[in-house]
Design an enzyme around this catalytic site. Structure first.
Site, PDB file in Angstrom:
ATOM      1  N   HIS A 195       0.819  -1.199   0.000  1.00 34.47           N
ATOM      2  CA  HIS A 195       0.000   0.000   0.000  1.00 34.47           C
ATOM      3  C   HIS A 195       0.864   1.264   0.000  1.00 34.47           C
ATOM      4  CE1 HIS A 195      -4.313   0.953   1.076  1.00 34.47           C
ATOM      5  NE2 HIS A 195      -3.777   2.024   0.535  1.00 34.47           N
ATOM      6  N   GLU A 450      -8.055  -8.846 -21.752  1.00 34.86           N
ATOM      7  CA  GLU A 450      -7.090  -9.385 -20.789  1.00 34.86           C
ATOM      8  C   GLU A 450      -6.999 -10.895 -20.894  1.00 34.86           C
ATOM      9  OE1 GLU A 450      -7.648  -6.958 -16.780  1.00 34.86           O
ATOM     10  OE2 GLU A 450      -9.537  -7.345 -17.797  1.00 34.86           O
ATOM     11  N   ASP A 474      -2.636  -8.803 -17.202  1.00 40.23           N
ATOM     12  CA  ASP A 474      -3.313 -10.094 -17.152  1.00 40.23           C
ATOM     13  C   ASP A 474      -3.143 -10.870 -18.458  1.00 40.23           C
ATOM     14  OD1 ASP A 474      -4.516 -10.604 -14.588  1.00 40.23           O
ATOM     15  OD2 ASP A 474      -5.707  -8.805 -14.935  1.00 40.23           O
ATOM     16  N   CYS A 521      -3.894  -0.367 -21.505  1.00 37.59           N
ATOM     17  CA  CYS A 521      -3.739   0.219 -20.168  1.00 37.59           C
ATOM     18  C   CYS A 521      -2.913  -0.678 -19.247  1.00 37.59           C
ATOM     19  CB  CYS A 521      -5.089   0.531 -19.560  1.00 37.59           C
ATOM     20  SG  CYS A 521      -6.115  -0.921 -19.353  1.00 37.59           S
TER      21      CYS A 521
HETATM   22  C1  PEP Z   1      -4.144  -5.399 -16.814  1.00 38.77           C
HETATM   23  O1  PEP Z   1      -4.486  -6.551 -16.527  1.00 38.77           O
HETATM   24  O2  PEP Z   1      -3.256  -5.121 -17.650  1.00 38.77           O
HETATM   25  C2  PEP Z   1      -4.781  -4.259 -16.123  1.00 38.77           C
HETATM   26  C3  PEP Z   1      -4.548  -3.014 -16.496  1.00 38.77           C
HETATM   27  O3  PEP Z   1      -5.585  -4.564 -15.065  1.00 38.77           O
HETATM   28  P1  PEP Z   1      -5.025  -4.801 -13.549  1.00 38.77           P
HETATM   29  O4  PEP Z   1      -3.542  -4.617 -13.556  1.00 38.77           O
HETATM   30  O5  PEP Z   1      -5.736  -3.831 -12.708  1.00 38.77           O
HETATM   31  O6  PEP Z   1      -5.441  -6.221 -13.344  1.00 38.77           O
HETATM   32 MG    MG Z   2      -6.223  -6.885 -15.261  1.00 36.58          MG
END
Ligand code: PEP
Ligand code: MG
Length: 588
Positions: A195, A450, A474, A521
């Site tokens: 955190h 993902e 992911d 992202c």
């Molecule tokens: C991803 O899986 O790339 C993503 C942006 O989601 P998170 O990292 O929040 O699982």
């Molecule tokens: Mg993800």
């Protein structure tokens, strides 16, 4: 320690800072006295001491909460509600009181009970392990009150140019820091997802965590460079190292949107995990928010946020970006993201279980409805499209508005039917809001890519939606069958593996010929060394930690899109990760 010494750890905020070392040892004065003979302990007196300590700790927690609320907003402040809840947790209070009744002094009873709880949380995965830091925080407040120990250094008034060194920092510690004064943070323990590391990143404070015991030898007053990109702490850096490292921070902020050298517009947006991260994203020139991780609204508290709280958090983000788009991802829990009060199912392999949209459509249908109500109401604040229905071409995102455009995307999609069902829910929530006469609008809607399934189905998804956003964190895990949390397979979990790159290529090609745009992202989007490749692969938007926005914008401007597509073709023809790195001119 003399001369220049380099210690290595885990780079947490990819920035570099240089300053004067100052140790923070809040627990140093909390040594417990020897345990007395139980027959000499007066339980009534100890119970009263415990009660007084709880009240003192409660007051301090509320003060910290108010301070965090003013500075960082509601969500950052909510962590302190969880702290206060620990003070009243019957499982803790009853055990401490019964230990006292058995002849244990209050400080030992508190120490023992919290140690047991900390150990229990540390044995868990992912974000649950971070609750251990919260428990340490509350334990230390209670012990400080019981031992009448002095309050530790006030972290909010550290002198400018301080490099803060600590065994580990708690969330309260980190939330107190003034980013203008703290040149860097280095800690003995902690991981990248602790955190405290997340808060430091959101405040753009250079940070290296998990340095190990060698950090303990760095004396107060030493000149220290914290290189959060390389994961290095350099004690007594030479001039070259200082200049080279600090030069890296000097990429100028570009507030306007950018295009490649030949005029192809690429949006460079920020990922935001809490209200506190919105303003650094504005400061670093992000073109809006490409991923608002709404699950952060649900963490570190005892019950889900209300519709109103969710609405306000989204509206605040829209108002911070009046001319840009804010993409909110609907609740993405499950896998490593556990939320105690949500009663997630126990599963042998949670990463392949009930996650993201799967939960929202079934177990968490009520929560999803509240979530969508808040989002559709916020879309009206933003302008968004009119409430006249969804699907394909009859939407436009450009009506009158006070804030930027809202877009909403669904996480962990693996079936077209999930998108159809989610769109039905949006329609039905819109109908309810209309029947109530509540102002609302339907935002642009998208899905995260993902899973390999989503990448294979990109054409079908893109035909139904306004956009897709590739989540490489992911996707790399699922394509390569390598858990993103497991260091033993970190080599496999590689977004530059040809199989992952082909999954990305398949996604952008799948969306060709539809009106849907495709963004990314996952963490990969924030690596400036990959910008040319990602443009060549056909991504229209890249979203990342705010801290890397300026460097990626600078790279976009230097790209020639025809050369970038040739580079992408060459990379997509590679068969091994070594070949990919060779083509890109990258090490290892
Ligand atoms: C991803 O899986 O790339 C993503 C942006 O989601 P998170 O990292 O929040 O699982
Ligand atoms: Mg993800």
């Amino acid at each position: 320690m003399t001369g220049s010494t380099t210690l290595t750890g885990i780079g947490s905020t990819p920035r570099t800072g240089v300053g004067t070392a100052r140790w923070y040892r809040p627990g140093a004065d909390l040594t417990l006295p020897d345990r007395p003979d139980p027959s000499t302990v007066a339980p009534e007196v100890e119970r009263e001491r415990f009660e007084a300590a709880r009240e003192e700790a409660r007051e301090a927690i509320r003060l910290a909460r108010d301070r965090a609320e003013v500075r960082d907003g509601d969500e950052e402040a909510a962590v302190f509600d969880a702290h206060e809840a620990f003070l009243d947790d019957p499982g803790i209070v009853d055990d401490v009181e019964s230990a006292i009744d058995d002849g244990t002094p209050a400080e030992h009873a508190v120490h023992d009970r919290f140690e047991a709880a900390i150990e229990q949380f540390e044995g868990m995965d992912g974000r649950m392990a971070e609750r251990a830091d919260d428990l340490r925080d509350v334990r230390d407040r209670l012990l400080r009150a019981l031992l009448d120990a002095p309050t530790p250094t006030d972290l909010s008034t550290l002198p400018a140019g301080t490099v803060l060194l600590a065994e580990r920092l708690t969330p309260s510690d980190t939330a107190e820091l003034d980013p203008a004064a703290v040149a860097g943070i280095a800690t003995v323990g902690g991981g990248r997802t602790s955190h405290a590391a997340i808060i430091a990143r959101s405040l753009s404070i250079p940070a290296v965590v998990g340095v190990g015991d060698a950090l303990g030898e760095v004396p107060d007053g030493a000149e220290v460079l914290v290189d959060g990109e390389a994961g290095e702490v350099v004690v007594g850096p030479d001039e070259d190292r200082r200049a080279a490292a600090l030069g890296g921070n000097d990429v100028p902020v570009v507030t306007e949107s950018v295009s490649t050298a030949d005029g192809l517009a690429i949006e460079v947006a920020a990922n935001v995990g809490s209200g506190a991260e919105v303003s650094p994203a504005v400061d670093r020139g992000a073109d809006g928010i490409g991923l608002f991780r709404s699950e952060f609204l649900f963490l570190d508290r005892e019950s889900p946020p209300s519709e109103e709280e969710q609405y306000e958090a989204v509206v605040a983000a829209l108002e911070a970006f009046p001319d840009d788009r804010v993409v909110v991802r609907t609740l993405d829990v499950g896998g490593d993201k556990r939320v105690p009060y949500l009663d997630l199912p126990e599963e042998p392999n949670p990463f392949l279980g009930r996650r993201g949209i799967r939960l929202s459509l079934e177990e968490h249908a009520d929560l999803f409805e509240t979530h969508l109500r808040a989002l559709l109401r916020a879309a009206a604040h933003a302008g968004g499209s009119d409430a006249g229905g969804i699907g394909g071409d009859d939407r436009d995102g450009d009506s009158d508005r006070d804030g930027g455009d809202l877009a909403v995307m669904f996480p962990m999609v693996s079936r077209v039917e999930e998108v159809d069902a989610a769109l039905d829910r949006v329609e039905s929530v819109a109908a309810d809001l209309a029947a109530e006469g509540t102002e609302h609008a339907i935002p642009d809607l998208g899905a995260m890519v993902e899973t390999p399934a989503a990448s294979f189905l990109a054409d079908a998804l893109a035909a139904r939606l306004d956009f897709l956003s590739v989540g490489t964190n992911d996707l790399a895990g699922y394509v390569m069958a390598a858990d993103r949390e497991n260091d033993a397979v970190a080599d496999y979990h590689d977004p530059l593996h040809p199989a992952v790159l082909r999954a990305i290529g398949r996604t952008t090609t799948g969306a060709e010929g539809t009106d849907a745009w495709v963004g990314m992202c996952g963490e990969m989007a924030g690596d400036p060394e990959l910008t040319e490749l990602l443009v060549g692969l056909g991504l229209d938007e890249l979203s990342m930690s705010a801290v890397t926005v300026p460097a990626v914008k600078e790279r976009v401007r230097a790209v020639d899109s025809a050369e970038a597509s040739e580079l992408a073709d060459e990379v997509l023809a590679c068969e091994t990760r070594v070949e990919v790195r060779d083509v890109l001119g990258l090490d290892g």
